[in-house]
Write an enzyme that holds these catalytic residues in place. Structure first.
Site, PDB file in Angstrom:
ATOM      1  N   LYS A 115     125.642 -37.445 105.637  1.00 14.22           N
ATOM      2  CA  LYS A 115     125.748 -37.300 107.099  1.00 14.22           C
ATOM      3  C   LYS A 115     125.532 -38.640 107.785  1.00 14.22           C
ATOM      4  CE  LYS A 115     125.805 -32.570 107.452  1.00 14.22           C
ATOM      5  NZ  LYS A 115     125.792 -31.363 108.135  1.00 14.22           N
ATOM      6  N   LYS A 198     133.882 -31.379  99.283  1.00 11.53           N
ATOM      7  CA  LYS A 198     133.470 -29.993  99.572  1.00 11.53           C
ATOM      8  C   LYS A 198     134.165 -29.486 100.827  1.00 11.53           C
ATOM      9  CE  LYS A 198     129.400 -29.320 102.034  1.00 11.53           C
ATOM     10  NZ  LYS A 198     128.987 -28.140 102.784  1.00 11.53           N
ATOM     11  N   LYS A 201     132.596 -27.710 107.429  1.00 12.57           N
ATOM     12  CA  LYS A 201     132.895 -27.460 108.839  1.00 12.57           C
ATOM     13  C   LYS A 201     133.198 -28.758 109.552  1.00 12.57           C
ATOM     14  CE  LYS A 201     129.245 -24.146 109.077  1.00 12.57           C
ATOM     15  NZ  LYS A 201     127.871 -24.102 109.503  1.00 12.57           N
TER      16      LYS A 201
HETATM   17  P1  ATP Z   1     128.814 -29.012 106.963  1.00 16.84           P
HETATM   18  O1  ATP Z   1     129.859 -29.013 105.928  1.00 16.84           O
HETATM   19  O2  ATP Z   1     129.296 -29.332 108.318  1.00 16.84           O
HETATM   20  O3  ATP Z   1     127.586 -29.739 106.562  1.00 16.84           O
HETATM   21  P2  ATP Z   1     128.276 -26.498 105.976  1.00 16.84           P
HETATM   22  O4  ATP Z   1     129.555 -25.783 105.973  1.00 16.84           O
HETATM   23  O5  ATP Z   1     127.704 -27.029 104.731  1.00 16.84           O
HETATM   24  O6  ATP Z   1     128.343 -27.568 107.078  1.00 16.84           O
HETATM   25  P3  ATP Z   1     126.030 -24.630 106.569  1.00 16.84           P
HETATM   26  O7  ATP Z   1     126.134 -23.676 107.669  1.00 16.84           O
HETATM   27  O8  ATP Z   1     124.842 -25.420 106.638  1.00 16.84           O
HETATM   28  O9  ATP Z   1     127.198 -25.587 106.648  1.00 16.84           O
HETATM   29  O10 ATP Z   1     126.142 -23.870 105.194  1.00 16.84           O
HETATM   30  C1  ATP Z   1     125.814 -22.535 105.081  1.00 16.84           C
HETATM   31  C2  ATP Z   1     125.806 -22.105 103.649  1.00 16.84           C
HETATM   32  O11 ATP Z   1     127.120 -22.253 103.103  1.00 16.84           O
HETATM   33  C3  ATP Z   1     124.879 -22.898 102.751  1.00 16.84           C
HETATM   34  O12 ATP Z   1     124.233 -22.006 101.865  1.00 16.84           O
HETATM   35  C4  ATP Z   1     125.791 -23.814 101.997  1.00 16.84           C
HETATM   36  O13 ATP Z   1     125.260 -24.165 100.743  1.00 16.84           O
HETATM   37  C5  ATP Z   1     127.036 -22.964 101.876  1.00 16.84           C
HETATM   38  N1  ATP Z   1     128.243 -23.797 101.761  1.00 16.84           N
HETATM   39  C6  ATP Z   1     128.657 -24.736 102.653  1.00 16.84           C
HETATM   40  N2  ATP Z   1     129.805 -25.296 102.239  1.00 16.84           N
HETATM   41  C7  ATP Z   1     130.123 -24.696 101.060  1.00 16.84           C
HETATM   42  C8  ATP Z   1     131.195 -24.835 100.134  1.00 16.84           C
HETATM   43  N3  ATP Z   1     132.176 -25.694 100.354  1.00 16.84           N
HETATM   44  N4  ATP Z   1     131.208 -24.058  99.029  1.00 16.84           N
HETATM   45  C9  ATP Z   1     130.211 -23.157  98.796  1.00 16.84           C
HETATM   46  N5  ATP Z   1     129.165 -22.981  99.634  1.00 16.84           N
HETATM   47  C10 ATP Z   1     129.112 -23.723 100.753  1.00 16.84           C
END
Ligand code: ATP
Ligand code: LTN
Length: 330
Positions: A115, A198, A201
């Site tokens: 980040k 990955k 969002k």
């Molecule tokens: P950002 O990518 O903006 O950091 P994020 O999508 O990781 O956000 P969170 O809302 O913090 O956002 O994640 C919520 C849950 O989703 C967490 O348990 C995280 O581990 C899971 N997660 C996030 N991205 C993935 C992914 N690409 N594959 C599987 N699990 C995910």
């Protein structure tokens, strides 16, 4: 009376629209746990402000995140669903834990490094740096046994365990030491345009992710544009990161194992495979979107759910906070 059910806790940030990575890695697990465990899920609105949020839109984003939890099938009568900022003990315990966490361990967190994105350290927010300590407070306050998350959060849970053990050693046993619960398949769904990153969002290209609110035509377009690997076989393997990712998505959403899917698409082309994948995604999203629409038309219901959730979570959190303060001599 039977044995006490294990306590499960997890949070999802109120940033941006949730995508199928969040669904597969986290939300889908939550749904499967609500019958057998004592589940606490919350919208991490204090975490999401570690990156700038527009205050005019933020309240509706938080509600949207709660609605999505409900639309995916979480039942507020079975679980405790709440908003992090409704329970002040989260911030207070984070402060206590700050006094035992070290700069060195926080600097090692890969999410912070990602980040920070190479920006000068002097300009980075302290909240972004301290994010994992607040996350530890979230978990330890509820004496959670298990924390269902995607792979990217594993390091934060290891830190939580270290902080819990350190606190217990220094001040006497106060916290349960939690374990991560990471799905075998789908713990790290990758971007559709780049299987080395990955699905996220915050990625700039929208084609990288399928959002849970994407209409059918958008889903079909994004899937048809997803990158594939060299060769034409629809098989999973280290040399096929893009197709492996698509197979993982299809397998987790359809319930068919990857080998079954490999067999089904053996000798078939990418076009046919992608159409079938888009069908599976659309079928998964349709009922979620329908319920979401209903919930959006019923804001007082969501208010009630959050009020009830906070009323249940607050005294539980306060009990642990009081124990931690007393252990420290406060
Ligand atoms: P950002 O990518 O903006 O950091 P994020 O999508 O990781 O956000 P969170 O809302 O913090 O956002 O994640 C919520 C849950 O989703 C967490 O348990 C995280 O581990 C899971 N997660 C996030 N991205 C993935 C992914 N690409 N594959 C599987 N699990 C995910
Ligand atoms: N950091 C997590 C969200 C989160 C969380 C938590 C997850 C905040 N507090 C407590 C599990 C337990 C994320 O970015 N996905």
């Amino acid at each position: 009376m039977g044995k006490e059910r294990k306590r499960v806790l997890s949070g999802i940030q109120a940033t941006g629209n949730l995508h199928i990575g969040n669904y597969i890695g986290a939300l889908r697990q939550f749904i499967g746990l609500q019958d057998g465990y004592d589940c606490h899920f919350f919208v991490a609105d204090l975490h999401a402000i570690t990156v700038p949020q527009d205050p005019k839109e933020y309240a509706s984003r938080i509600r949207n995140a709660v609605n999505i939890h409900l639309a995916c099938g979480l039942d507020p009568d079975k679980i405790t669903l709440f908003r992090q900022s409704d329970v002040p003990a989260h911030a207070e315990l984070a402060w206590l834990l700050n006094t035992i966490a070290t700069m060195g361990e926080l600097k090692r967190m890969t999410q912070f490094k990602d980040k920070a994105g190479g920006k000068a350290e002097a300009s980075l927010g302290v909240g972004l740096f301290d994010y994992p300590v607040l996350m530890a407070a979230d978990i330890l306050l509820y004496q959670a046994d298990l924390v269902p998350v995607g792979e990217d959060q594993k390091q934060h849970i290891e830190l939580t365990r270290d902080l819990a053990e350190r606190f217990n050693r220094r001040f006497g046993k106060t916290f349960r030491v939690p374990k991560p619960m990471i799905p075998k398949l789908g713990a790290r769904v990758m971007g559709l345009d780049d299987p080395s990153a990955k699905m996220s969002k915050s990625a700039e290209t929208e084609g990288s992710r399928i959002e849970l609110t994407d209409p059918e035509d958008v889903v079909r377009r994004k899937v048809s544009r997803a990158v594939t690997d060299s060769g034409s076989d629809i098989t999973s393997g280290k040399d096929k990161p893009a197709v492996s990712n698509l197979l993982t998505i299809m397998s987790t959403l359809s319930g068919d194992g990857v080998p079954t899917l490999e067999k089904r698409f053996s000798g078939k082309g990418y076009k046919e495979f992608k159409e079938a994948l888009a069908d599976v995604i659309v079928t998964t999203l349709r009922p979620i979107q329908r319920t979401l629409e209903e919930l959006e038309g019923n804001p007082s219901y969501v208010d009630e759910v959050l009020e009830k959730g906070a009323a249940k979570a607050r005294p539980e959190a306060e009990k642990t906070l009081a124990a931690a303060k007393s252990a420290m001599g406060l």
